[in-house]
Design an enzyme around this catalytic site. Structure first.
Site, PDB file in Angstrom:
ATOM      1  N   ASN A 115       0.952  -1.027  -0.051  1.00 17.75           N
ATOM      2  CA  ASN A 115      -0.152  -0.019  -0.103  1.00 17.75           C
ATOM      3  C   ASN A 115       0.850   1.418   0.085  1.00 17.75           C
ATOM      4  OD1 ASN A 115      -2.246  -1.743   0.063  1.00 17.75           O
ATOM      5  ND2 ASN A 115      -2.811  -1.182   2.142  1.00 17.75           N
ATOM      6  N   HIS A 161     -15.754  37.882 -29.748  1.00 16.24           N
ATOM      7  CA  HIS A 161     -17.013  36.994 -30.387  1.00 16.24           C
ATOM      8  C   HIS A 161     -16.673  36.597 -31.835  1.00 16.24           C
ATOM      9  CE1 HIS A 161     -19.709  38.512 -27.360  1.00 16.24           C
ATOM     10  NE2 HIS A 161     -19.251  39.660 -27.481  1.00 16.24           N
ATOM     11  N   SER A 282      -4.460  15.907 -48.879  1.00 17.18           N
ATOM     12  CA  SER A 282      -5.815  15.484 -48.893  1.00 17.18           C
ATOM     13  C   SER A 282      -5.531  14.180 -50.232  1.00 17.18           C
ATOM     14  CB  SER A 282      -6.830  16.346 -49.560  1.00 17.18           C
ATOM     15  OG  SER A 282      -8.018  15.644 -50.117  1.00 17.18           O
ATOM     16  N   LYS A 288      -5.189  20.947 -50.851  1.00 17.07           N
ATOM     17  CA  LYS A 288      -5.555  21.020 -49.496  1.00 17.07           C
ATOM     18  C   LYS A 288      -4.299  20.679 -48.805  1.00 17.07           C
ATOM     19  CE  LYS A 288      -8.752  20.916 -47.352  1.00 17.07           C
ATOM     20  NZ  LYS A 288      -9.528  19.600 -47.168  1.00 17.07           N
ATOM     21  N   ASN A 290      -3.951  20.380 -44.967  1.00 18.39           N
ATOM     22  CA  ASN A 290      -4.614  20.203 -43.579  1.00 18.39           C
ATOM     23  C   ASN A 290      -3.771  20.414 -42.314  1.00 18.39           C
ATOM     24  OD1 ASN A 290      -6.714  19.736 -45.285  1.00 18.39           O
ATOM     25  ND2 ASN A 290      -6.300  17.529 -45.224  1.00 18.39           N
ATOM     26  N   GLU A 295      -5.250  20.029 -35.158  1.00 21.08           N
ATOM     27  CA  GLU A 295      -6.648  19.408 -34.925  1.00 21.08           C
ATOM     28  C   GLU A 295      -6.645  18.284 -33.940  1.00 21.08           C
ATOM     29  OE1 GLU A 295      -8.384  20.424 -39.301  1.00 21.08           O
ATOM     30  OE2 GLU A 295      -7.841  18.672 -39.104  1.00 21.08           O
ATOM     31  N   TYR A 322      -7.121   2.181   1.945  1.00 21.45           N
ATOM     32  CA  TYR A 322      -6.812   1.437   0.343  1.00 21.45           C
ATOM     33  C   TYR A 322      -8.182   0.459   0.097  1.00 21.45           C
ATOM     34  CZ  TYR A 322      -4.727  -0.639  -3.680  1.00 21.45           C
ATOM     35  OH  TYR A 322      -4.318  -0.946  -4.968  1.00 21.45           O
TER      36      TYR A 322
END
Length: 462
Positions: A115, A161, A282, A288, A290, A295, A322
């Site tokens: 423990n 915004h 792509s 493209k 990316n 992401e 525990y």
């Protein structure tokens, strides 16, 4: 490893081994083998203490400590054979130690329990991860500072915004993330200071009757002190929760910046170009490029935040001390740590390699009536107009510019005087975006002079 050998580790309590299902749910060696270095480090410190206290002989302690180094070298070289029947890293190491040094290995566990042993190992591992996270944060801050220094006077639109608000500088925007990351590093450092107490010697839950020296092992392992309550020592996982909490906030900051990089690198914005190293193409659209790395960083928050919630749920209903539930603390924390370090490294690479498009940034800063607030401020300063009245006049001038299809600096003086006849040609001195940012000299403002001062401050700090 057969069941008889596994049962021998338990003593004579069980007459037959667990079946395959119980072994599968009970074993943690599949993931807690990552604690091998910390487990052996703690055991070596414990053996040295036992010898100095006269609890075991120096001869046995020396054999144990050398034998543990042999086991560690086998693990690090990949030649060590882990056994699920032995459940966890602690029993795997101890069983191999017995094969290496013989009977002396059985004396290592005197005055401690699995423990406090697992609480120690996990705490040491998290402490190491905190140090790594802080180093990773500092590396990213330095990359951001390089961008801020290079673009201290480049203008770009500031947003609220996601609408054009006021012009700011590229350097100022980069420094915003330096500040966020500074707080992240501070949170990790605070968590490290709070967790830096050794649970070793708390034993199963009540301490031990052996004359151990917990201060000695705490000092040897780099802790500030031993934990003051044995019940808390073996049942505490606050240190992991604080690590996951700080990781979640840090990942959130990385995700916010990743979102901006996704937007900024789009054909509609063209604020930045990401290097080929952190982009993909792509399979069907040849034009493209990316921002996949950004992401994926943006998605990491889900796993890291999920780990934080998962461990909180594991711990929320556990009585002292525990419970086996606490075995579920590690996989979540390991995964979160791995993904945080990967996200930090990827973001550092992207920031170091990315190129800001100064012309696109300035063109965007000059559109969307971004100097409207500067116009209102000029009316207050130069015409002694109440700000609310100045706000109204500026709004009318914005409407006039919209009707004419131009921006505020493109209005003629006659146009402006048609809204308020006291406006003079001096108003045009504040309507340029460069004049606007240069005027924001309040501490922490976007003026290039302030940006350079903050860059210097952070370089000194780092």
């Amino acid at each position: 490893m057969d069941d008889k050998k596994s049962n021998a580790m338990w003593g004579g309590r069980f007459g037959s081994g667990p079946d395959a299902i119980m072994e599968a749910i009970n074993a943690s060696i599949g993931f807690d083998q990552r604690l091998a270095k910390q487990d052996i480090e703690g055991s070596r410190a414990h053996a040295a203490m036992l010898a100095r206290q006269g609890i075991i002989t120096n001869t046995d302690a020396d054999a144990i400590r050398e034998g543990l180094l042999t086991v560690l070298s086998e693990i690090e070289s990949g030649s060590f054979e882990f056994s699920a029947a032995l459940e966890d890293i602690h029993m795997n190491v101890e069983a191999r130690l017995k094969e290496v040094v013989g009977e002396a290995a059985g004396r290592l566990h005197t005055g401690r329990s699995r423990n406090d042993q697992v609480a120690l190992d996990f705490r040491l591992w998290v402490r190491d991860q905190i140090d790594a996270a802080i180093d990773g944060i500092h590396a990213l801050q330095k990359a951001l500072l390089a961008q801020a220094d290079a673009g201290a006077d480049w203008v770009m639109p500031g947003f609220t915004h996601l609408q054009t608000a006021q012009p700011v500088t590229w350097g100022h925007h980069m420094l915003a993330y330096v500040e966020m990351l500074g707080r992240d590093a501070s949170r990790f450092a605070d968590a490290r200071a709070r967790m830096n107490e050794s649970p070793l010697g708390a034993a199963a839950l009540a301490g031990t009757s052996f004359d151990i020296d917990r201060h000695m092992t705490a000092e040897a392992l780099g802790f500030d002190r031993p934990s003051a309550n044995s019940l808390d020592a073996v049942s505490d996982r606050d240190f992991a929760l604080e690590f996951l909490s700080a990781s979640s906030i840090c990942a959130m900051h990385l995700s916010r910046f990743a979102e901006e990089l996704v937007i900024w690198s789009s054909a509609q914005f063209r604020f930045v170009s990401l290097s080929d190293r952190f982009s993909t193409g792509s399979s069907i659209m040849p034009q493209k490029k990316n921002p996949d790395a950004a992401e994926l960083i943006r998605a990491k928050i889900a796993r890291i935040f999920g780990a934080n919630v998962a461990l909180m749920m594991v711990m929320k209903g556990l009585p002292l001390t525990y419970s086996k539930d606490m075995q579920e603390d590690k996989e979540q924390t390991f995964d979160a740590a791995d993904n945080l370090m990967l996200a930090l490294a990827a973001m550092t690479g992207m920031v170091s390699d990315m190129t800001a498009n100064r012309e696109s940034l300035e063109a965007a800063a000059s559109s969307g009536f971004s100097t409207a607030t500067d116009l209102a401020d000029w009316l207050v300063r130069s015409l002694n107009m109440p700000f609310r009245d100045a706000h109204h006049v500026t709004g009318a001038l914005v409407k006039l510019a919209e009707d004419k299809g131009c921006d505020l600096p493109d209005l003629s003086l006659v146009d402006m005087q048609s809204v308020h006849d006291k406006i003079t040609k001096d108003v045009f001195d504040v309507l340029g975006v460069h004049n606007s940012v240069a005027s924001r000299t309040s501490y922490g403002g976007t003026a290039p002079s302030e940006v350079r001062a903050q860059v210097k401050r952070w370089k000194d700090l780092l």
